[in-house]
Scaffold this motif. Structure first.
Motif, PDB file in Angstrom:
ATOM      1  N   ALA A  42      79.691  22.883  60.568  1.00  0.00           N
ATOM      2  CA  ALA A  42      79.641  24.063  59.761  1.00  0.00           C
ATOM      3  C   ALA A  42      81.332  24.428  59.748  1.00  0.00           C
ATOM      4  O   ALA A  42      82.064  24.079  60.704  1.00  0.00           O
ATOM      5  N   LYS A  43      81.749  24.896  58.521  1.00  0.00           N
ATOM      6  CA  LYS A  43      83.346  25.193  58.358  1.00  0.00           C
ATOM      7  C   LYS A  43      83.495  26.391  57.539  1.00  0.00           C
ATOM      8  O   LYS A  43      82.703  26.618  56.390  1.00  0.00           O
ATOM      9  N   TYR A  44      84.250  27.479  57.825  1.00  0.00           N
ATOM     10  CA  TYR A  44      84.652  28.627  57.127  1.00  0.00           C
ATOM     11  C   TYR A  44      85.989  28.546  56.920  1.00  0.00           C
ATOM     12  O   TYR A  44      86.901  28.438  57.828  1.00  0.00           O
ATOM     13  N   LYS A  45      86.430  29.350  55.993  1.00  0.00           N
ATOM     14  CA  LYS A  45      87.890  29.678  55.637  1.00  0.00           C
ATOM     15  C   LYS A  45      87.882  31.484  55.779  1.00  0.00           C
ATOM     16  O   LYS A  45      86.962  32.069  54.703  1.00  0.00           O
ATOM     17  N   PHE A  46      88.753  31.941  56.526  1.00  0.00           N
ATOM     18  CA  PHE A  46      88.847  33.111  56.664  1.00  0.00           C
ATOM     19  C   PHE A  46      90.010  33.811  56.211  1.00  0.00           C
ATOM     20  O   PHE A  46      91.184  33.276  56.202  1.00  0.00           O
ATOM     21  N   VAL A  47      89.812  35.193  55.391  1.00  0.00           N
ATOM     22  CA  VAL A  47      90.911  35.798  55.369  1.00  0.00           C
ATOM     23  C   VAL A  47      90.859  36.740  56.434  1.00  0.00           C
ATOM     24  O   VAL A  47      89.733  37.449  56.656  1.00  0.00           O
ATOM     25  N   ILE A  48      92.219  36.810  57.270  1.00  0.00           N
ATOM     26  CA  ILE A  48      92.016  37.800  58.588  1.00  0.00           C
ATOM     27  C   ILE A  48      92.988  38.949  58.505  1.00  0.00           C
ATOM     28  O   ILE A  48      94.040  38.733  57.712  1.00  0.00           O
ATOM     29  N   LYS A  49      92.827  39.713  59.178  1.00  0.00           N
ATOM     30  CA  LYS A  49      94.017  40.967  59.656  1.00  0.00           C
ATOM     31  C   LYS A  49      94.009  40.757  60.956  1.00  0.00           C
ATOM     32  O   LYS A  49      92.976  40.993  61.669  1.00  0.00           O
ATOM     33  N   GLU A  50      95.226  40.696  61.464  1.00  0.00           N
ATOM     34  CA  GLU A  50      95.414  40.833  63.001  1.00  0.00           C
ATOM     35  C   GLU A  50      95.208  42.281  63.636  1.00  0.00           C
ATOM     36  O   GLU A  50      95.645  43.040  62.883  1.00  0.00           O
ATOM     37  N   THR A  51      94.557  42.324  64.560  1.00  0.00           N
ATOM     38  CA  THR A  51      94.396  43.621  65.250  1.00  0.00           C
ATOM     39  C   THR A  51      94.582  43.913  66.679  1.00  0.00           C
ATOM     40  O   THR A  51      94.876  42.762  67.030  1.00  0.00           O
ATOM     41  N   ASP A  52      94.687  45.148  67.051  1.00  0.00           N
ATOM     42  CA  ASP A  52      94.733  45.328  68.655  1.00  0.00           C
ATOM     43  C   ASP A  52      93.715  44.726  69.345  1.00  0.00           C
ATOM     44  O   ASP A  52      93.858  44.463  70.376  1.00  0.00           O
ATOM     45  N   LYS A  53      92.305  45.035  68.847  1.00  0.00           N
ATOM     46  CA  LYS A  53      91.056  44.674  69.666  1.00  0.00           C
ATOM     47  C   LYS A  53      90.637  43.476  68.755  1.00  0.00           C
ATOM     48  O   LYS A  53      90.939  43.250  67.497  1.00  0.00           O
ATOM     49  N   ASN A  54      89.586  42.755  69.330  1.00  0.00           N
ATOM     50  CA  ASN A  54      89.205  41.500  68.740  1.00  0.00           C
ATOM     51  C   ASN A  54      87.900  42.038  67.995  1.00  0.00           C
ATOM     52  O   ASN A  54      86.716  42.495  68.658  1.00  0.00           O
ATOM     53  N   TYR A  55      87.973  41.811  66.678  1.00  0.00           N
ATOM     54  CA  TYR A  55      86.668  42.416  65.715  1.00  0.00           C
ATOM     55  C   TYR A  55      85.771  41.163  65.278  1.00  0.00           C
ATOM     56  O   TYR A  55      85.237  41.178  64.356  1.00  0.00           O
ATOM     57  N   PHE A  56      86.199  39.916  65.842  1.00  0.00           N
ATOM     58  CA  PHE A  56      85.344  38.758  65.185  1.00  0.00           C
ATOM     59  C   PHE A  56      83.980  38.898  65.473  1.00  0.00           C
ATOM     60  O   PHE A  56      83.181  38.359  64.591  1.00  0.00           O
ATOM     61  N   SER A  57      83.589  39.407  66.419  1.00  0.00           N
ATOM     62  CA  SER A  57      82.023  39.770  66.770  1.00  0.00           C
ATOM     63  C   SER A  57      81.461  40.520  65.477  1.00  0.00           C
ATOM     64  O   SER A  57      80.326  40.347  65.290  1.00  0.00           O
ATOM     65  N   VAL A  58      82.058  41.379  64.749  1.00  0.00           N
ATOM     66  CA  VAL A  58      81.518  41.740  63.351  1.00  0.00           C
ATOM     67  C   VAL A  58      81.225  40.953  62.518  1.00  0.00           C
ATOM     68  O   VAL A  58      79.920  40.657  61.859  1.00  0.00           O
ATOM     69  N   PHE A  59      81.881  39.727  62.205  1.00  0.00           N
ATOM     70  CA  PHE A  59      81.591  38.754  61.519  1.00  0.00           C
ATOM     71  C   PHE A  59      80.367  37.762  62.232  1.00  0.00           C
ATOM     72  O   PHE A  59      79.515  37.483  61.427  1.00  0.00           O
ATOM     73  N   LYS A  60      80.617  37.645  63.319  1.00  0.00           N
ATOM     74  CA  LYS A  60      79.667  36.840  64.211  1.00  0.00           C
ATOM     75  C   LYS A  60      78.235  37.523  64.090  1.00  0.00           C
ATOM     76  O   LYS A  60      77.384  36.690  63.899  1.00  0.00           O
ATOM     77  N   LEU A  61      77.998  38.891  64.505  1.00  0.00           N
ATOM     78  CA  LEU A  61      76.886  39.349  64.282  1.00  0.00           C
ATOM     79  C   LEU A  61      76.118  39.422  62.790  1.00  0.00           C
ATOM     80  O   LEU A  61      75.017  39.221  62.639  1.00  0.00           O
ATOM     81  N   SER A  62      76.798  39.290  61.902  1.00  0.00           N
ATOM     82  CA  SER A  62      76.482  39.378  60.378  1.00  0.00           C
ATOM     83  C   SER A  62      76.383  38.114  59.844  1.00  0.00           C
ATOM     84  O   SER A  62      75.660  37.979  58.753  1.00  0.00           O
ATOM     85  N   ALA A  63      77.089  37.165  60.225  1.00  0.00           N
ATOM     86  CA  ALA A  63      76.960  35.751  59.555  1.00  0.00           C
ATOM     87  C   ALA A  63      76.833  34.439  60.266  1.00  0.00           C
ATOM     88  O   ALA A  63      76.592  33.620  59.763  1.00  0.00           O
ATOM     89  N   LEU A  64      76.876  34.637  61.613  1.00  0.00           N
ATOM     90  CA  LEU A  64      76.620  33.370  62.391  1.00  0.00           C
ATOM     91  C   LEU A  64      75.381  33.694  63.470  1.00  0.00           C
ATOM     92  O   LEU A  64      75.605  33.602  64.626  1.00  0.00           O
ATOM     93  N   GLU A  65      74.389  33.928  62.774  1.00  0.00           N
ATOM     94  CA  GLU A  65      73.028  34.326  63.517  1.00  0.00           C
ATOM     95  C   GLU A  65      72.704  33.251  64.664  1.00  0.00           C
ATOM     96  O   GLU A  65      72.186  33.556  65.545  1.00  0.00           O
ATOM     97  N   THR A  66      72.667  32.027  64.246  1.00  0.00           N
ATOM     98  CA  THR A  66      72.308  31.107  65.182  1.00  0.00           C
ATOM     99  C   THR A  66      73.357  30.666  66.094  1.00  0.00           C
ATOM    100  O   THR A  66      73.245  30.015  67.162  1.00  0.00           O
TER     101      THR A  66
END
Length: 111
Positions: A42-66
């Motif tokens: 699998a391969k994804y290209k992300f547009v990101i915004k750097e933050t104080d906390k890590n919010y990658f889990s928002v994407f993981k929960l909604s799009a990386l269910e496996t």
């Protein structure tokens, strides 16, 4: 009530993040999922915004269910604003974060 051990859902996949590329103030990073033979699955290209906390889990929960039970270590703290790519099933996927807000949630569990 029964609690099941979820560790059996962890697989041998590996995860790679590219270096951040910035074009006209937009930060992009590539994310790859490799199987236990280190073949890209699998391969994804992300547009990101750097933050104080890590919010990658928002994407993981909604799009990386496996991959929910796999630990994915990100190279820095960020939130995924948009993503395009091919998932593990070989399907093209698009993701766009419309909004993220703090909420105050109180839950009462009956006895």
């Amino acid at each position: 009530m029964e609690t099941k051990i979820m560790s059996k859902n962890v697989n041998g996949n590996k995860f790679e993040f590219s270096e951040i590329k910035e074009k006209k103030g937009i930060k992009e990073i590539t994310f790859k999922i490799l199987n236990d033979r280190e073949k890209k699955i699998a391969k994804y290209k992300f547009v990101i915004k750097e933050t104080d906390k890590n919010y990658f889990s928002v994407f993981k929960l909604s799009a990386l269910e496996t991959q929910l039970f796999n630990k994915i270590k990100t190279p820095m703290n960020f939130i995924v604003l948009e993503a395009k790519g091919t998932n593990i099933s070989g399907r093209f996927v698009k993701y766009k974060l419309e909004t993220i807000e703090d909420i105050d949630l109180n839950i009462t569990i009956p006895k």
